[in-house]
Design a protein around this motif. Structure first.
Motif, PDB file in Angstrom:
ATOM      1  N   ALA A 183      -4.250 -15.567 -30.079  1.00 31.25           N
ATOM      2  CA  ALA A 183      -3.677 -16.695 -29.348  1.00 31.25           C
ATOM      3  C   ALA A 183      -4.362 -16.909 -27.993  1.00 31.25           C
ATOM      4  CB  ALA A 183      -2.172 -16.474 -29.150  1.00 31.25           C
ATOM      5  N   LEU A 184      -5.322 -16.050 -27.662  1.00 36.89           N
ATOM      6  CA  LEU A 184      -5.936 -16.129 -26.332  1.00 36.89           C
ATOM      7  C   LEU A 184      -7.253 -16.892 -26.359  1.00 36.89           C
ATOM      8  CD1 LEU A 184      -5.413 -12.380 -25.295  1.00 36.89           C
ATOM      9  CD2 LEU A 184      -3.859 -14.322 -24.949  1.00 36.89           C
ATOM     10  N   ASP A 185      -7.600 -17.468 -25.207  1.00 32.27           N
ATOM     11  CA  ASP A 185      -8.905 -18.116 -25.082  1.00 32.27           C
ATOM     12  C   ASP A 185     -10.005 -17.114 -25.405  1.00 32.27           C
ATOM     13  OD1 ASP A 185      -7.701 -20.358 -24.201  1.00 32.27           O
ATOM     14  OD2 ASP A 185      -8.220 -20.088 -22.081  1.00 32.27           O
ATOM     15  N   VAL A 186     -11.067 -17.621 -26.015  1.00 39.32           N
ATOM     16  CA  VAL A 186     -12.168 -16.741 -26.394  1.00 39.32           C
ATOM     17  C   VAL A 186     -12.692 -15.956 -25.185  1.00 39.32           C
ATOM     18  CG1 VAL A 186     -14.515 -16.680 -27.325  1.00 39.32           C
ATOM     19  CG2 VAL A 186     -12.812 -18.159 -28.369  1.00 39.32           C
ATOM     20  N   SER A 187     -12.716 -16.613 -24.013  1.00 40.38           N
ATOM     21  CA  SER A 187     -13.245 -15.944 -22.818  1.00 40.38           C
ATOM     22  C   SER A 187     -12.365 -14.767 -22.383  1.00 40.38           C
ATOM     23  CB  SER A 187     -13.347 -16.955 -21.677  1.00 40.38           C
ATOM     24  OG  SER A 187     -12.071 -17.501 -21.407  1.00 40.38           O
ATOM     25  N   ILE A 188     -11.110 -14.811 -22.753  1.00 37.62           N
ATOM     26  CA  ILE A 188     -10.170 -13.759 -22.362  1.00 37.62           C
ATOM     27  C   ILE A 188     -10.119 -12.653 -23.419  1.00 37.62           C
ATOM     28  CG2 ILE A 188      -7.732 -13.301 -21.770  1.00 37.62           C
ATOM     29  CD1 ILE A 188      -9.113 -15.128 -19.804  1.00 37.62           C
ATOM     30  N   GLN A 189     -10.461 -13.018 -24.663  1.00 40.52           N
ATOM     31  CA  GLN A 189     -10.334 -12.061 -25.765  1.00 40.52           C
ATOM     32  C   GLN A 189     -11.083 -10.762 -25.501  1.00 40.52           C
ATOM     33  OE1 GLN A 189     -11.397 -13.864 -29.503  1.00 40.52           O
ATOM     34  NE2 GLN A 189      -9.588 -15.176 -29.546  1.00 40.52           N
ATOM     35  N   ALA A 190     -12.324 -10.900 -25.003  1.00 41.99           N
ATOM     36  CA  ALA A 190     -13.146  -9.707 -24.802  1.00 41.99           C
ATOM     37  C   ALA A 190     -12.519  -8.775 -23.775  1.00 41.99           C
ATOM     38  CB  ALA A 190     -14.556 -10.099 -24.374  1.00 41.99           C
ATOM     39  N   GLN A 191     -11.937  -9.354 -22.730  1.00 40.40           N
ATOM     40  CA  GLN A 191     -11.298  -8.517 -21.705  1.00 40.40           C
ATOM     41  C   GLN A 191     -10.132  -7.729 -22.279  1.00 40.40           C
ATOM     42  OE1 GLN A 191     -10.020 -11.089 -18.543  1.00 40.40           O
ATOM     43  NE2 GLN A 191     -12.036 -12.000 -18.286  1.00 40.40           N
ATOM     44  N   VAL A 192      -9.331  -8.398 -23.095  1.00 41.88           N
ATOM     45  CA  VAL A 192      -8.167  -7.716 -23.655  1.00 41.88           C
ATOM     46  C   VAL A 192      -8.609  -6.677 -24.700  1.00 41.88           C
ATOM     47  CG1 VAL A 192      -5.979  -8.033 -24.903  1.00 41.88           C
ATOM     48  CG2 VAL A 192      -6.633  -9.639 -23.096  1.00 41.88           C
ATOM     49  N   LEU A 193      -9.661  -7.003 -25.457  1.00 35.73           N
ATOM     50  CA  LEU A 193     -10.196  -6.016 -26.410  1.00 35.73           C
ATOM     51  C   LEU A 193     -10.709  -4.781 -25.671  1.00 35.73           C
ATOM     52  CD1 LEU A 193     -12.125  -8.316 -28.924  1.00 35.73           C
ATOM     53  CD2 LEU A 193      -9.966  -7.115 -29.319  1.00 35.73           C
ATOM     54  N   ASN A 194     -11.375  -5.010 -24.538  1.00 37.96           N
ATOM     55  CA  ASN A 194     -11.848  -3.868 -23.749  1.00 37.96           C
ATOM     56  C   ASN A 194     -10.700  -3.037 -23.216  1.00 37.96           C
ATOM     57  OD1 ASN A 194     -14.579  -4.237 -24.112  1.00 37.96           O
ATOM     58  ND2 ASN A 194     -14.757  -5.639 -22.370  1.00 37.96           N
ATOM     59  N   LEU A 195      -9.628  -3.717 -22.843  1.00 40.46           N
ATOM     60  CA  LEU A 195      -8.447  -2.981 -22.382  1.00 40.46           C
ATOM     61  C   LEU A 195      -7.909  -2.087 -23.504  1.00 40.46           C
ATOM     62  CD1 LEU A 195      -6.222  -2.439 -20.254  1.00 40.46           C
ATOM     63  CD2 LEU A 195      -4.954  -4.368 -21.264  1.00 40.46           C
ATOM     64  N   PHE A 196      -7.823  -2.641 -24.708  1.00 40.57           N
ATOM     65  CA  PHE A 196      -7.375  -1.830 -25.852  1.00 40.57           C
ATOM     66  C   PHE A 196      -8.237  -0.569 -25.981  1.00 40.57           C
ATOM     67  CE2 PHE A 196      -4.909  -5.447 -27.501  1.00 40.57           C
ATOM     68  CZ  PHE A 196      -3.844  -4.784 -28.094  1.00 40.57           C
ATOM     69  N   LYS A 197      -9.549  -0.770 -25.857  1.00 41.45           N
ATOM     70  CA  LYS A 197     -10.462   0.377 -26.010  1.00 41.45           C
ATOM     71  C   LYS A 197     -10.256   1.411 -24.911  1.00 41.45           C
ATOM     72  CE  LYS A 197     -14.668  -1.591 -27.881  1.00 41.45           C
ATOM     73  NZ  LYS A 197     -16.082  -1.596 -27.655  1.00 41.45           N
ATOM     74  N   ASP A 198     -10.147   0.939 -23.661  1.00 36.77           N
ATOM     75  CA  ASP A 198      -9.963   1.872 -22.538  1.00 36.77           C
ATOM     76  C   ASP A 198      -8.672   2.660 -22.683  1.00 36.77           C
ATOM     77  OD1 ASP A 198     -12.267   0.836 -21.514  1.00 36.77           O
ATOM     78  OD2 ASP A 198     -11.293  -0.452 -20.022  1.00 36.77           O
ATOM     79  N   LEU A 199      -7.613   1.955 -23.071  1.00 35.25           N
ATOM     80  CA  LEU A 199      -6.318   2.625 -23.186  1.00 35.25           C
ATOM     81  C   LEU A 199      -6.325   3.640 -24.331  1.00 35.25           C
ATOM     82  CD1 LEU A 199      -4.011  -0.470 -22.636  1.00 35.25           C
ATOM     83  CD2 LEU A 199      -4.358   1.426 -21.035  1.00 35.25           C
ATOM     84  N   GLN A 200      -7.080   3.326 -25.367  1.00 38.38           N
ATOM     85  CA  GLN A 200      -7.165   4.254 -26.499  1.00 38.38           C
ATOM     86  C   GLN A 200      -7.689   5.601 -26.054  1.00 38.38           C
ATOM     87  OE1 GLN A 200      -9.811   3.181 -29.801  1.00 38.38           O
ATOM     88  NE2 GLN A 200      -8.293   4.116 -31.146  1.00 38.38           N
ATOM     89  N   LYS A 201      -8.750   5.556 -25.230  1.00 36.48           N
ATOM     90  CA  LYS A 201      -9.326   6.809 -24.733  1.00 36.48           C
ATOM     91  C   LYS A 201      -8.354   7.519 -23.804  1.00 36.48           C
ATOM     92  CE  LYS A 201     -13.990   5.310 -24.497  1.00 36.48           C
ATOM     93  NZ  LYS A 201     -14.516   4.465 -23.446  1.00 36.48           N
ATOM     94  N   GLU A 202      -7.798   6.741 -22.904  1.00 37.27           N
ATOM     95  CA  GLU A 202      -6.919   7.315 -21.886  1.00 37.27           C
ATOM     96  C   GLU A 202      -5.675   7.973 -22.495  1.00 37.27           C
ATOM     97  OE1 GLU A 202      -6.569   4.383 -18.888  1.00 37.27           O
ATOM     98  OE2 GLU A 202      -5.047   5.532 -17.784  1.00 37.27           O
ATOM     99  N   PHE A 203      -5.099   7.338 -23.504  1.00 35.94           N
ATOM    100  CA  PHE A 203      -3.836   7.829 -24.059  1.00 35.94           C
ATOM    101  C   PHE A 203      -4.002   8.475 -25.431  1.00 35.94           C
ATOM    102  CE2 PHE A 203      -2.605   4.547 -21.035  1.00 35.94           C
ATOM    103  CZ  PHE A 203      -1.526   5.111 -20.382  1.00 35.94           C
TER     104      PHE A 203
END
Ligand SMILES: Nc1ncnc2c1ncn2[C@@H]1O[C@H](COP(=O)(O)OP(=O)(O)O)[C@@H](O)[C@H]1O
Ligand SMILES: [Mg+2]
Length: 322
Positions: free
Chosen positions: A185-205
């Protein structure tokens, strides 16, 4: 991968919906998910892709037990979720969270962000001071300012709202997160940022993800392995790079070739699938993909192909590529 710990195994999982109609004789049955087997190891991301209506959400919802399976097992950390009592299911739910596509629909517009993130903690009896501490910490970790704590959902953009949803999903320290089209549901320009957040949180938690998308471009960058579904069935499951570089199922190949983002080089032959996705009530005989398959032969009309293991890959096709 074999030495890693299996966190979830899904065994022969199926979901049928019976559609009663005053006008039809008997009941019509939608085979939304059919006989799916999967294993997920701790810390990995399994992507699930396929066209709309192929059963991705139903599979995800069964895994977190928002949906009752018709048949099969869901073994999570050694326990069969399909057989847990409601009380045990509640405590198990802490360890399993789901994130949905539309961050606005999943946030109560009248509640402050802080309260939204704290809600699951409150339900599980965490005291006020501790809740506030955890919520503020989570908001920071998902990349929001501390001021967010007292704001309301409408004061945020779609991407920021999805960050709030992610913070709330992490409040109870889950082990497995099922994310159902979380950036669609997010703008394409925002998608990558949120995907990166998913990746960072995966490592962290140290999280394990099931990441559902209809877009192969989205799952590629987050997934270790990818499962492709068609009409409720698993048709191919492979390590992400293998799947993109050498798809074995003709359906996977067609999906890849149809995706402009995946298909930058002009030499890739573009495969246009014939016809629409068939109706999941009256499914084709034999291989359910045969009416649209460019490689269809007689056998495909009569016999349903089993999912077979070829190296690291599983594929359900009588005539796989490569
Ligand atoms: N509650 C329901 N009642 C009847 N049919 C449903 C229900 N939920 C999903 N379906 C049907 O099950 C199939 C799979 O749906 P879904 O899991 O939502 O697919 P996807 O997430 O891949 O788009 C579709 O044919 C859909 O219409
Ligand atoms: Mg869906």
């Amino acid at each position: 991968m074999s030495t890693q710990k299996v966190i979830l195994s899904v065994n022969a999982l199926s979901k049928n919906y019976e559609l009663g109609s005053a006008f039809s004789r008997g009941k019509e049955v939608v085979h939304a998910v059919e006989n799916i087997n999967l294993e997920i190891v701790e810390g990995e991301t399994l992507g699930i892709v396929g066209e709309s209506g192929c059963g991705k959400s139903t599979l995800g919802r069964m895994i977190v037990r928002l949906e009752e399976p018709t048949a099969g097992e869901i073994i999570f950390e050694g326990e069969d979720l399909a057989k847990l009592s409601n009380k045990n299911l509640r405590s198990m739910r802490k360890r399993l969270q789901m994130i949905f596509q539309d961050p606005y629909a999943s946030l109560n517009p009248r509640r402050q962000i802080g309260k939204i993130v704290e809600e699951p903690l409150r339900v599980h009896g965490v005291d006020k001071a501790e809740r506030e501490k955890i919520a503020k910490d989570l908001l920071r970790r998902v990349g929001l300012d501390l001021e967010a704590y007292e704001k309301y959902p409408h004061e945020f953009s779609g991407g920021q709202r999805q960050r709030v949803v992610i913070a709330r999903a992490l409040a109870l320290s889950p082990r497995l997160v099922v994310a159902d089209e979380p950036v669609s549901a997010l703008d394409v320009s925002i998608q990558a940022q949120v995907l990166n957040l998913f990746k960072d949180l995966q490592k962290e938690f140290n999280l394990t993800y099931i990441f559902i998308a209809h877009d192969l471009g989205v799952v590629r960058h987050v997934s270790d392995r990818i499962a492709v579904m068609y009409l409720g069935k698993l048709v191919e499951l492979a390590p992400a790079d293998d799947l993109y570089e050498s798809p074995a199922h003709p359906y996977t190949k067609a999906l890849l070739s149809a995706n402009p983002r995946m298909n930058s080089d002009d030499k890739t032959e573009r495969i246009i699938l014939k016809g629409d996705i068939p109706n999941p009530i009256n499914r084709p005989s034999g291989c359910v993909f045969h009416p649209r398959c460019p490689k269809m032969q007689d056998l495909c009309k009569s016999e349903s192909p089993a999912l077979i293991q070829i190296g690291d890959r599983q594929v359900a096709c009588h005539f796989p590529e490569n």
